[in-house]
Write a protein that holds these residues in place. Structure first.
Motif, short mmCIF file in Angstrom:
data_model
loop_
_atom_site.label_atom_id
_atom_site.label_comp_id
_atom_site.label_asym_id
_atom_site.label_seq_id
_atom_site.Cartn_x
_atom_site.Cartn_y
_atom_site.Cartn_z
N GLU A 198 -32.03 -6.25 -62.47
CA GLU A 198 -32.88 -7.39 -62.79
C GLU A 198 -32.17 -8.70 -62.48
O GLU A 198 -32.77 -9.63 -61.93
N GLU A 199 -30.89 -8.77 -62.83
CA GLU A 199 -30.14 -9.99 -62.54
C GLU A 199 -29.99 -10.21 -61.05
O GLU A 199 -30.16 -11.34 -60.55
N GLN A 200 -29.70 -9.15 -60.29
CA GLN A 200 -29.58 -9.27 -58.83
C GLN A 200 -30.92 -9.65 -58.21
O GLN A 200 -30.97 -10.42 -57.25
N THR A 201 -32.02 -9.12 -58.76
CA THR A 201 -33.34 -9.44 -58.26
C THR A 201 -33.64 -10.93 -58.41
O THR A 201 -34.13 -11.58 -57.47
N ARG A 202 -33.34 -11.49 -59.57
CA ARG A 202 -33.56 -12.92 -59.78
C ARG A 202 -32.72 -13.75 -58.83
O ARG A 202 -33.19 -14.74 -58.26
N TRP A 203 -31.47 -13.34 -58.63
CA TRP A 203 -30.59 -14.08 -57.74
C TRP A 203 -31.08 -13.99 -56.30
O TRP A 203 -31.11 -14.99 -55.57
N LEU A 204 -31.51 -12.79 -55.86
CA LEU A 204 -32.01 -12.62 -54.50
C LEU A 204 -33.28 -13.43 -54.26
O LEU A 204 -33.45 -14.00 -53.18
N GLU A 205 -34.16 -13.49 -55.26
CA GLU A 205 -35.38 -14.28 -55.11
C GLU A 205 -35.04 -15.74 -54.81
O GLU A 205 -35.61 -16.34 -53.90
N ASN A 206 -34.11 -16.29 -55.56
CA ASN A 206 -33.71 -17.68 -55.35
C ASN A 206 -33.04 -17.86 -54.00
O ASN A 206 -33.29 -18.84 -53.29
N TYR A 207 -32.17 -16.91 -53.63
CA TYR A 207 -31.47 -17.01 -52.35
C TYR A 207 -32.45 -16.98 -51.19
O TYR A 207 -32.34 -17.78 -50.24
N ILE A 208 -33.43 -16.08 -51.23
CA ILE A 208 -34.38 -15.92 -50.13
C ILE A 208 -35.25 -17.16 -49.98
O ILE A 208 -35.51 -17.63 -48.87
N VAL A 209 -35.72 -17.71 -51.10
CA VAL A 209 -36.52 -18.94 -51.04
C VAL A 209 -35.69 -20.07 -50.44
O VAL A 209 -36.17 -20.81 -49.56
N ARG A 210 -34.47 -20.22 -50.90
CA ARG A 210 -33.60 -21.28 -50.41
C ARG A 210 -33.29 -21.11 -48.93
O ARG A 210 -33.35 -22.06 -48.15
N ARG A 211 -32.98 -19.87 -48.54
CA ARG A 211 -32.64 -19.61 -47.14
C ARG A 211 -33.84 -19.83 -46.22
O ARG A 211 -33.70 -20.35 -45.11
N LEU A 213 -36.27 -21.96 -46.65
CA LEU A 213 -36.43 -23.40 -46.51
C LEU A 213 -35.43 -23.96 -45.50
O LEU A 213 -35.76 -24.84 -44.70
N GLU A 214 -34.19 -23.44 -45.54
CA GLU A 214 -33.18 -23.88 -44.57
C GLU A 214 -33.61 -23.55 -43.15
O GLU A 214 -33.44 -24.35 -42.22
N ILE A 215 -34.17 -22.34 -42.97
CA ILE A 215 -34.60 -21.91 -41.63
C ILE A 215 -35.76 -22.78 -41.14
O ILE A 215 -35.79 -23.20 -39.97
N LEU A 216 -36.71 -23.08 -42.01
CA LEU A 216 -37.83 -23.93 -41.62
C LEU A 216 -37.35 -25.34 -41.28
O LEU A 216 -37.87 -25.97 -40.35
N ASN A 217 -36.36 -25.84 -42.02
CA ASN A 217 -35.80 -27.15 -41.70
C ASN A 217 -35.10 -27.13 -40.34
O ASN A 217 -35.17 -28.11 -39.59
N GLU A 218 -34.43 -26.01 -40.02
CA GLU A 218 -33.81 -25.87 -38.70
C GLU A 218 -34.86 -25.96 -37.60
O GLU A 218 -34.64 -26.59 -36.55
N LEU A 219 -36.00 -25.31 -37.83
CA LEU A 219 -37.08 -25.36 -36.85
C LEU A 219 -37.60 -26.79 -36.68
O LEU A 219 -37.88 -27.22 -35.55
N ASP A 220 -37.73 -27.51 -37.78
CA ASP A 220 -38.17 -28.91 -37.68
C ASP A 220 -37.19 -29.73 -36.84
O ASP A 220 -37.59 -30.56 -36.03
N ASP A 221 -35.89 -29.47 -37.04
CA ASP A 221 -34.88 -30.18 -36.26
C ASP A 221 -35.00 -29.82 -34.77
O ASP A 221 -34.87 -30.70 -33.90
N LEU A 222 -35.25 -28.54 -34.48
CA LEU A 222 -35.41 -28.13 -33.09
C LEU A 222 -36.63 -28.80 -32.44
O LEU A 222 -36.59 -29.21 -31.28
#
Length: 237
Positions: A198-211, A213-222
């Motif tokens: 359960e703890e890993q699941t919560r952490w992964l959820e946050n990581y995936i959302v954050r990552r 957003l980073e990828i979408l921002n990279e696309l905007d920069d491209l």
């Protein structure tokens, strides 16, 4: 709707293009899927030209892309041969069936922002793999098997994974092989279902959302880079 070219992907897609039937285009950028409906506008001898998707999807186009439709017998792999944004045209070639129907992903998948080594325990042996992408309950691994040409892994084989998804976040998680395929003569791709706590699941959820957003921002920069100074003229693949 049907057509007689069930074993020829080019003729299957041409048959739909002659009828002006739109297809779904799938491209991937750092693990994130982008899906857009595209309309055929020109039919060549060994290529088909479509109205280009939105610019964000254009920036993600790499070889290969995938096409699917409920009237295609299998998902089609294709090569984006030439892309013009003015006029908005995308030419695809080298069509082939990939052997499977298209199924939408159940979970968002992302590629880590740095190379990550995974210690993979399999059949009581430890192997070193690299993490290609990760979702809430799945991981894609690349395993080097160059000195074991007969190496294989059965689907449903249990595995244990240990890796540092970030420098401060070690992950120990149990898993199960759900698919595998050879990649060249020295590598094997493993798709693994993981069972986080359960703890890993919560952490992964946050990581995936954050990552993501980073990828979408990279696309905007491209996109901004492509728009300056030539206003995204022509992209060649």
């Amino acid at each position: 709707m049907s057509y007689p070219f069930l074993n020829d992907a080019l003729q299957a897609v041409k048959s739909l293009a002659f009828q002006r039937v739109p297809l779904n285009l799938v491209s991937t950028y750092k693990g994130v899927h982008f899906i857009e409906r595209i309309e055929p506008i020109k039919i060549g001898v060994d290529s088909i030209t479509f109205r280009a998707p939105r610019l964000q999807v254009c920036v993600t186009l790499r070889d290969p892309v995938y096409l699917y439709s409920r009237v295609l017998p299998e998902t089609v792999r294709a090569k984006p041969q030439l892309l013009n944004t003015n006029p908005q045209e995308l030419r695809l070639s080298d069509f082939s069936f990939n052997g499977n129907l298209w199924f939408d992903r159940m979970e968002q998948r992302v590629q880590p922002d740095r190379p990550i080594e995974v210690m993979l325990k399999l059949h009581n042996r430890i192997y070193s793999a690299s993490l290609r992408d990760i979702s809430l309950h799945g991981a894609g691994l690349m395993l080097y098997i160059g000195d074991q040409p007969q190496f294989d892994v059965l689907v449903n084989t249990p595995v244990d994974l240990r890796f540092d998804l970030t420098p401060t976040t070690p992950m120990d998680v149990h898993g199960q092989v759900v698919c595998r395929r050879r990649v060249g003569s020295t590598m094997m791709y493993l798709g693994v279902r993981i069972f986080p706590s359960e703890e890993q699941t919560r952490w992964l959820e946050n990581y995936i959302v954050r990552r993501k957003l980073e990828i979408l921002n990279e696309l905007d920069d491209l996109i901004n880079e492509q728009m300056e100074p030539q206003t995204a003229a022509d992209l060649y693949f």
